[in-house]
Write an enzyme that holds these catalytic residues in place. Sequence first.
Site, PDB file in Angstrom:
ATOM      1  N   ALA A   1       0.829  -1.216   0.000  1.00  0.00           N
ATOM      2  CA  ALA A   1       0.000   0.000   0.000  1.00  0.00           C
ATOM      3  C   ALA A   1       0.858   1.259   0.000  1.00  0.00           C
ATOM      4  O   ALA A   1       0.452   2.307   0.498  1.00  0.00           O
ATOM      5  CB  ALA A   1      -0.935  -0.025   1.217  1.00  0.00           C
TER       6      ALA A   1
ATOM      7  N   ARG B   1      13.770   1.839  -5.876  1.00  0.00           N
ATOM      8  CA  ARG B   1      15.181   2.246  -5.924  1.00  0.00           C
ATOM      9  C   ARG B   1      15.362   3.676  -5.427  1.00  0.00           C
ATOM     10  O   ARG B   1      14.409   4.462  -5.374  1.00  0.00           O
ATOM     11  CB  ARG B   1      15.744   2.090  -7.331  1.00  0.00           C
ATOM     12  CG  ARG B   1      15.126   2.953  -8.399  1.00  0.00           C
ATOM     13  CD  ARG B   1      15.892   2.811  -9.712  1.00  0.00           C
ATOM     14  NE  ARG B   1      15.066   3.156 -10.857  1.00  0.00           N
ATOM     15  CZ  ARG B   1      15.544   3.316 -12.086  1.00  0.00           C
ATOM     16  NH1 ARG B   1      16.835   3.176 -12.328  1.00  0.00           N
ATOM     17  NH2 ARG B   1      14.731   3.618 -13.094  1.00  0.00           N
TER      18      ARG B   1
ATOM     19  N   HIS C   1      11.855  -3.768 -19.013  1.00  0.00           N
ATOM     20  CA  HIS C   1      11.554  -2.528 -18.287  1.00  0.00           C
ATOM     21  C   HIS C   1      12.800  -2.118 -17.498  1.00  0.00           C
ATOM     22  O   HIS C   1      12.834  -2.152 -16.275  1.00  0.00           O
ATOM     23  CB  HIS C   1      10.349  -2.758 -17.363  1.00  0.00           C
ATOM     24  CG  HIS C   1       9.971  -1.562 -16.545  1.00  0.00           C
ATOM     25  ND1 HIS C   1       9.551  -0.373 -17.097  1.00  0.00           N
ATOM     26  CD2 HIS C   1       9.951  -1.385 -15.200  1.00  0.00           C
ATOM     27  CE1 HIS C   1       9.293   0.493 -16.132  1.00  0.00           C
ATOM     28  NE2 HIS C   1       9.537  -0.093 -14.970  1.00  0.00           N
TER      29      HIS C   1
HETATM   30  N1  NAI Z   1       6.794  -1.868 -12.993  1.00  0.00           N
HETATM   31  C1  NAI Z   1       6.796  -0.548 -12.940  1.00  0.00           C
HETATM   32  O1  NAI Z   1       6.545   0.130 -13.946  1.00  0.00           O
HETATM   33  C2  NAI Z   1       7.076   0.138 -11.651  1.00  0.00           C
HETATM   34  C3  NAI Z   1       7.540  -0.576 -10.580  1.00  0.00           C
HETATM   35  N2  NAI Z   1       7.773   0.039  -9.377  1.00  0.00           N
HETATM   36  C4  NAI Z   1       8.203  -0.823  -8.281  1.00  0.00           C
HETATM   37  O2  NAI Z   1       7.088  -1.033  -7.418  1.00  0.00           O
HETATM   38  C5  NAI Z   1       7.558  -1.328  -6.106  1.00  0.00           C
HETATM   39  C6  NAI Z   1       6.842  -0.442  -5.096  1.00  0.00           C
HETATM   40  O3  NAI Z   1       7.232   0.907  -5.253  1.00  0.00           O
HETATM   41  P1  NAI Z   1       6.662   2.033  -4.251  1.00  0.00           P
HETATM   42  O4  NAI Z   1       5.208   1.867  -4.078  1.00  0.00           O
HETATM   43  O5  NAI Z   1       7.208   3.322  -4.711  1.00  0.00           O
HETATM   44  O6  NAI Z   1       7.383   1.597  -2.880  1.00  0.00           O
HETATM   45  P2  NAI Z   1       6.889   1.909  -1.389  1.00  0.00           P
HETATM   46  O7  NAI Z   1       8.084   1.674  -0.515  1.00  0.00           O
HETATM   47  O8  NAI Z   1       6.222   3.231  -1.344  1.00  0.00           O
HETATM   48  O9  NAI Z   1       5.797   0.797  -1.116  1.00  0.00           O
HETATM   49  C7  NAI Z   1       6.088  -0.567  -1.018  1.00  0.00           C
HETATM   50  C8  NAI Z   1       5.194  -1.146   0.053  1.00  0.00           C
HETATM   51  O10 NAI Z   1       5.365  -2.555   0.076  1.00  0.00           O
HETATM   52  C9  NAI Z   1       5.180  -2.968   1.421  1.00  0.00           C
HETATM   53  N3  NAI Z   1       5.709  -4.313   1.616  1.00  0.00           N
HETATM   54  C10 NAI Z   1       6.985  -4.734   1.694  1.00  0.00           C
HETATM   55  N4  NAI Z   1       7.036  -6.063   1.899  1.00  0.00           N
HETATM   56  C11 NAI Z   1       5.759  -6.504   1.914  1.00  0.00           C
HETATM   57  C12 NAI Z   1       5.158  -7.769   2.062  1.00  0.00           C
HETATM   58  N5  NAI Z   1       5.895  -8.869   2.230  1.00  0.00           N
HETATM   59  N6  NAI Z   1       3.822  -7.844   2.052  1.00  0.00           N
HETATM   60  C13 NAI Z   1       3.055  -6.742   1.883  1.00  0.00           C
HETATM   61  N7  NAI Z   1       3.569  -5.510   1.743  1.00  0.00           N
HETATM   62  C14 NAI Z   1       4.901  -5.394   1.745  1.00  0.00           C
HETATM   63  C15 NAI Z   1       5.922  -1.903   2.225  1.00  0.00           C
HETATM   64  O11 NAI Z   1       5.531  -1.907   3.589  1.00  0.00           O
HETATM   65  C16 NAI Z   1       5.540  -0.646   1.468  1.00  0.00           C
HETATM   66  O12 NAI Z   1       4.383  -0.018   2.041  1.00  0.00           O
HETATM   67  C17 NAI Z   1       9.074  -1.111  -6.154  1.00  0.00           C
HETATM   68  O13 NAI Z   1       9.729  -2.352  -6.310  1.00  0.00           O
HETATM   69  C18 NAI Z   1       9.266  -0.258  -7.401  1.00  0.00           C
HETATM   70  O14 NAI Z   1      10.558  -0.399  -7.946  1.00  0.00           O
HETATM   71  C19 NAI Z   1       7.557   1.363  -9.201  1.00  0.00           C
HETATM   72  C20 NAI Z   1       7.105   2.133 -10.248  1.00  0.00           C
HETATM   73  C21 NAI Z   1       6.854   1.594 -11.551  1.00  0.00           C
HETATM   74  O1  OAA Z   2      12.195   3.795 -11.965  1.00  0.00           O
HETATM   75  C1  OAA Z   2      11.870   2.951 -11.112  1.00  0.00           C
HETATM   76  O2  OAA Z   2      12.669   2.353 -10.383  1.00  0.00           O
HETATM   77  C2  OAA Z   2      10.426   2.628 -10.948  1.00  0.00           C
HETATM   78  C3  OAA Z   2       9.903   2.246 -12.254  1.00  0.00           C
HETATM   79  O3  OAA Z   2      10.004   1.115 -12.685  1.00  0.00           O
HETATM   80  C4  OAA Z   2       9.479   3.348 -13.129  1.00  0.00           C
HETATM   81  O4  OAA Z   2       9.074   4.418 -12.638  1.00  0.00           O
HETATM   82  O5  OAA Z   2       9.555   3.137 -14.335  1.00  0.00           O
END
Ligand code: NAI
Ligand code: OAA
EC number: 1.1.1.37
Length: 311
Positions: free
Chosen positions: A8, A82, A175
């Site tokens: 979340a 990251r 990605h």
């Molecule tokens: N595929 C894409 O295009 C994108 C991927 N991401 C990735 O998405 C992920 C999340 O990014 P954010 O939301 O910015 O990070 P964030 O740190 O704001 O949120 C991650 C949440 O996951 C929770 N969490 C950790 N372990 C957990 C578990 N075992 N069970 C349930 N919850 C758990 C944390 O408590 C935290 O609230 C990162 O790995 C990021 O690199 C972010 C943006 C784009």
């Molecule tokens: O840049 C990152 O690490 C998160 C992500 O995948 C994006 O925003 O494209």
Amino acid sequence: MKVTIVGAGNVGATCADVISYRGIASEVVLLDIKEGFAEGKAMDIMQCATTTGFNTRVSGVTNDYAKTADSDVVVITSGIPRKPGMTREELIGINAGIVKSVAENVLKHSPNTIIVVVSNPMDTMTYLTLKATGLPKNRIIGMGGALDSSRFKYYLSKVLDKPSNDVQGMVIGGHGDTTMIPLTRLASYNGSPVSNFLSQEVLDKVAADTMVGGATLTGLLGTSAWYAPGASVAYLVDSILNDQKKMIACSVLLEGEYGQEDICMGVPCIIGKNGLEEIVDIKLDEKEKALFAKSADAVRAMNGDLKSVLA
Ligand SMILES: NC(=O)C1=CN([C@@H]2O[C@H](COP(=O)(O)OP(=O)(O)OC[C@H]3O[C@@H](n4cnc5c(N)ncnc54)[C@H](O)[C@@H]3O)[C@@H](O)[C@H]2O)C=CC1
Ligand SMILES: O=C([O-])CC(=O)C(=O)O
């Protein structure tokens, strides 16, 4: 229709916000391991219901997977993001264990769900989810290409000085900062090739800016982006839940398509009520095919690091 979002944090909560605001699902459950965190995010979102006018029920739970039962779609955004200077690939050590255990937990309560993987490094986490769960390929979809394509269209719209919604374009491949493939040859401004309006030098700069789009935002924000990522996940979930059959670049298992086997990476997909319904062959030229093969080599090398997690 019920959607669970595990994690979340910035991306997960934004996704819940967009899904409810746009009425994409009737119910959203946010789950996080941080005590009270998902409950707080859900309450904050629900307090927008009367001012923005939505009826979706959003609830939050701390690690209680029973509350996620019978979800039509589960989005995995749990894990660490990251920091400036890092690559997405550096997150594998922590995120692989989290993503695997989350996928296993959600399936206990929603055995028929479609899983959308967001956590990074996303292509490798998608492959891991597929291997760890043994689900059919149509039910495991990695979100990255929708976001990268929206950034591509943003950068194109800036140099064209025209609205983003008048620009069409797609990013395929991995990605990652060096593995993305913005398809400039096929991009258009309302049906006219963008090369009619922009020099090759400008197009190359647009492609380069798109590839490091996530890194640029991470540098500016101190953590990775969330508004466009959350909205991109909601866009994908909308196409699944409402059987829109949109063509969206997604990371899915390739079994010979685009010359690749046993790998998840971004290709144009038809996304509907069954999840992945078709991989579209958009006929790459030789240069694009070579870029795709190079991108696959890098993604495959990263998948090699999953051996201990999958053992
Ligand atoms: N595929 C894409 O295009 C994108 C991927 N991401 C990735 O998405 C992920 C999340 O990014 P954010 O939301 O910015 O990070 P964030 O740190 O704001 O949120 C991650 C949440 O996951 C929770 N969490 C950790 N372990 C957990 C578990 N075992 N069970 C349930 N919850 C758990 C944390 O408590 C935290 O609230 C990162 O790995 C990021 O690199 C972010 C943006 C784009
Ligand atoms: O840049 C990152 O690490 C998160 C992500 O995948 C994006 O925003 O494209």
